[in-house]
Design a protein around this motif. Structure first.
Motif, PDB file in Angstrom:
ATOM      1  N   LEU A   1       6.806   7.495   9.108  1.00  0.00           N
ATOM      2  CA  LEU A   1       6.451   7.208   7.720  1.00  0.00           C
ATOM      3  C   LEU A   1       6.257   8.542   7.017  1.00  0.00           C
ATOM      4  CD1 LEU A   1       3.779   4.411   8.286  1.00  0.00           C
ATOM      5  CD2 LEU A   1       6.065   4.110   7.313  1.00  0.00           C
ATOM      6  N   ARG A   2       6.508   8.562   5.715  1.00  0.00           N
ATOM      7  CA  ARG A   2       6.265   9.790   4.959  1.00  0.00           C
ATOM      8  C   ARG A   2       5.140   9.546   3.969  1.00  0.00           C
ATOM      9  NH1 ARG A   2       8.360   8.674   0.189  1.00  0.00           N
ATOM     10  NH2 ARG A   2      10.179   7.346   0.076  1.00  0.00           N
ATOM     11  N   LEU A   3       4.403  10.585   3.661  1.00  0.00           N
ATOM     12  CA  LEU A   3       3.301  10.471   2.714  1.00  0.00           C
ATOM     13  C   LEU A   3       3.820   9.997   1.366  1.00  0.00           C
ATOM     14  CD1 LEU A   3       1.246  13.672   3.548  1.00  0.00           C
ATOM     15  CD2 LEU A   3       1.227  11.432   4.641  1.00  0.00           C
ATOM     16  N   GLY A   4       3.127   9.063   0.756  1.00  0.00           N
ATOM     17  CA  GLY A   4       3.522   8.522  -0.532  1.00  0.00           C
ATOM     18  C   GLY A   4       4.470   7.343  -0.441  1.00  0.00           C
ATOM     19  N   GLN A   5       4.956   7.032   0.757  1.00  0.00           N
ATOM     20  CA  GLN A   5       5.887   5.913   0.945  1.00  0.00           C
ATOM     21  C   GLN A   5       5.158   4.591   0.718  1.00  0.00           C
ATOM     22  OE1 GLN A   5       7.842   6.112   4.712  1.00  0.00           O
ATOM     23  NE2 GLN A   5       8.822   4.139   4.491  1.00  0.00           N
TER      24      GLN A   5
ATOM     25  N   ALA B   1       0.848  -1.192   0.000  1.00  0.00           N
ATOM     26  CA  ALA B   1       0.000   0.000   0.000  1.00  0.00           C
ATOM     27  C   ALA B   1       0.880   1.238   0.000  1.00  0.00           C
ATOM     28  CB  ALA B   1      -0.914  -0.003   1.224  1.00  0.00           C
ATOM     29  N   THR B   2       0.232   2.395  -0.083  1.00  0.00           N
ATOM     30  CA  THR B   2       0.905   3.689  -0.076  1.00  0.00           C
ATOM     31  C   THR B   2       0.409   4.485   1.132  1.00  0.00           C
ATOM     32  OG1 THR B   2       0.999   3.665  -2.485  1.00  0.00           O
ATOM     33  CG2 THR B   2       1.317   5.789  -1.410  1.00  0.00           C
ATOM     34  N   VAL B   3       1.331   5.084   1.871  1.00  0.00           N
ATOM     35  CA  VAL B   3       0.958   5.876   3.042  1.00  0.00           C
ATOM     36  C   VAL B   3       0.191   7.120   2.580  1.00  0.00           C
ATOM     37  CG1 VAL B   3       1.824   7.203   5.015  1.00  0.00           C
ATOM     38  CG2 VAL B   3       2.960   5.067   4.343  1.00  0.00           C
TER      39      VAL B   3
ATOM     40  N   THR C   1      -3.264   6.224   7.857  1.00  0.00           N
ATOM     41  CA  THR C   1      -4.031   5.486   6.857  1.00  0.00           C
ATOM     42  C   THR C   1      -3.138   5.177   5.666  1.00  0.00           C
ATOM     43  OG1 THR C   1      -4.815   7.514   5.800  1.00  0.00           O
ATOM     44  CG2 THR C   1      -6.246   6.540   7.484  1.00  0.00           C
ATOM     45  N   VAL C   2      -3.509   4.111   4.976  1.00  0.00           N
ATOM     46  CA  VAL C   2      -2.832   3.726   3.739  1.00  0.00           C
ATOM     47  C   VAL C   2      -3.871   3.542   2.657  1.00  0.00           C
ATOM     48  CG1 VAL C   2      -0.875   2.628   4.892  1.00  0.00           C
ATOM     49  CG2 VAL C   2      -2.888   1.261   4.333  1.00  0.00           C
TER      50      VAL C   2
ATOM     51  N   GLY D   1      -7.553   1.227  -4.469  1.00  0.00           N
ATOM     52  CA  GLY D   1      -8.198   2.468  -4.059  1.00  0.00           C
ATOM     53  C   GLY D   1      -8.829   2.444  -2.680  1.00  0.00           C
ATOM     54  N   ARG D   2      -8.910   1.272  -2.067  1.00  0.00           N
ATOM     55  CA  ARG D   2      -9.478   1.199  -0.714  1.00  0.00           C
ATOM     56  C   ARG D   2      -8.516   1.814   0.292  1.00  0.00           C
ATOM     57  NH1 ARG D   2     -11.153  -4.948   0.150  1.00  0.00           N
ATOM     58  NH2 ARG D   2      -9.404  -5.273  -1.271  1.00  0.00           N
ATOM     59  N   SER D   3      -9.085   2.379   1.347  1.00  0.00           N
ATOM     60  CA  SER D   3      -8.307   2.991   2.424  1.00  0.00           C
ATOM     61  C   SER D   3      -8.409   2.117   3.666  1.00  0.00           C
ATOM     62  CB  SER D   3      -8.869   4.381   2.722  1.00  0.00           C
ATOM     63  OG  SER D   3      -8.193   4.970   3.796  1.00  0.00           O
TER      64      SER D   3
END
Length: 73
Positions: free
Chosen positions: A47-51, A10-12, A23-24, A29-31
């Protein structure tokens, strides 16, 4: 849609350093939310956004999360 189980990537999307939760976004597309307990299973400090991350989901709940290049166990 069926309940998610197992190890997935997933993506952070969000991360709070103060609560150690966030959240990821799954590739479909699910969160999903994760809590401090799931985050504490990693060796990470933040964690960084988009990681990209790998997570373990049991009964629809994130129980472990880590950097994509690191093991969950």
């Amino acid at each position: 849609m069926s309940r998610l189980e197992g190890d997935v990537q997933a993506t952070v999307a969000t991360f709070s350093a103060s609560t150690r939760s966030g959240t990821v976004l799954l590739d479909d597309g699910r969160s999903l939310s994760f809590d401090a307990q799931a985050f504490s299973k990693s060796s990470l400090r933040m964690l960084r956004l988009g990681q990209r991350v790998v997570l373990r989901v049991v009964d629809g709940r994130v129980v472990a999360i880590n950097h994509i290049a690191l093991p969950l166990d």
